[in-house]
Design an enzyme around this catalytic site. Structure first.
Site, PDB file in Angstrom:
ATOM      1  CB  SER A   1      -0.873   0.000   1.268  1.00  0.00           C
ATOM      2  OG  SER A   1      -1.522   1.235   1.461  1.00  0.00           O
TER       3      SER A   1
ATOM      4  CE1 TYR B   1      -3.763  -1.946   5.438  1.00  0.00           C
ATOM      5  CE2 TYR B   1      -3.149   0.346   5.060  1.00  0.00           C
ATOM      6  CZ  TYR B   1      -3.570  -0.883   4.575  1.00  0.00           C
ATOM      7  OH  TYR B   1      -3.784  -1.038   3.228  1.00  0.00           O
TER       8      TYR B   1
END
Length: 255
Positions: free
Chosen positions: A141, A154
């Site tokens: 990501s 995350y």
């Protein structure tokens, strides 16, 4: 037919990016194994395919080592090769200050997003090394390149994925096995909707407006745009691309 005679495994196949990539890979001629946690969702995905004759499903949780091993071995036994693995399964976790997370909440994100990717590496690489070919795509990501308030586990997990990719590239390059990270920015799917609802439960649409304002193209990516990048990384068109992070973010990380 850019993936003709290639066999691909897509994890997190029932999510937005996983579904779009599965359909794209099939369109380009691949044999396909779609992996997910829910057998019901996998069956619904199978029913939605235009030409499912070269597709299989496999139920495996990202934290279940034996199920992952079985999935990869089943793929090899059925199709005779494991040419592409797109390790896409992941979780966004909970949004809150880093000091408020419990150890269990933190580890849950790490287990899915990091250990899960590593387990697919662990069991796919020996087959790819034996073949002396293969493309492993770890879905990271832009969160693996920058920070963001409230998303400590995350962010940490996606930075870790990018680091694993670099090590895996060095270890597997001599056997002609390529390893890359695919890093989506904001994508119009369930995960970004979840983050919007957590960041501003009273007005999730305001989060969309805020994030769009941080993107040069002023919009989220689509699942299909991420799938197109996954196609490039899985195909022979990227035959000497390894060890890199490939971003599709509309310029989110340009500033």
């Amino acid at each position: 037919m850019r993936l003709k005679n290639k066999t691909a495994i897509v994890t997190g196949a029932t999510g937005g990016i996983g579904t779009a990539t599965s359909k794209r890979y099939l369109e380009e001629g691949a044999n396909l194994v779609m992996v997910g946690r829910s057998e019901e969702k996998l069956m619904n995905l199978m029913k939605s395919l235009d030409n499912p004759s070269n597709a299989l499903t496999c139920v495996a949780d990202s934290k279940d080592e034996s199920a992952i091993n079985k999935c990869i071995n089943t793929t090899y036994e059925k199709f005779g090769s494991v040419d592409i693995v797109m390790a896409n399964a992941g979780t966004e976790g909970i949004v809150k200050p880093l000091t408020d997370f419990t150890v269990e909440e933190f580890n849950d994100v790490i287990d899915v997003n990091v250990v899960g990717v590593w387990l697919y590496m662990k069991y796919a690489f020996p087959i790819m090394q034996k073949q002396k070919s293969g493309s492993f795509i770890a879905v990271a990501s832009t969160a693996g390149l920058v920070g963001f308030n409230g998303l400590c586990p995350y962010i940490a997990s996606k930075h870790a994925v990018c680091g694993m990719v670099k090590t895996a590239c060095l270890e597997n390059g001599p056997m002609n096995v390529r390893v890359n990270a695919l890093a989506p920015g904001p994508v119009d799917n369930r995960m970004m909707a979840s983050l919007g609802e957590q960041l501003n439960p009273d007005d999730p649409s305001s989060v969309v407006d805020m994030v769009n304002g941080m993107v040069a193209t002023n919009r989220y990516s689509t699942n299909e745009e991420i799938a197109n990048l996954a196609l490039f990384l899985g195909s022979d068109e990227s035959s000497n691309c390894s060890g890199s992070v490939y971003v599709c973010d509309g310029g989110f990380t340009a500033a």
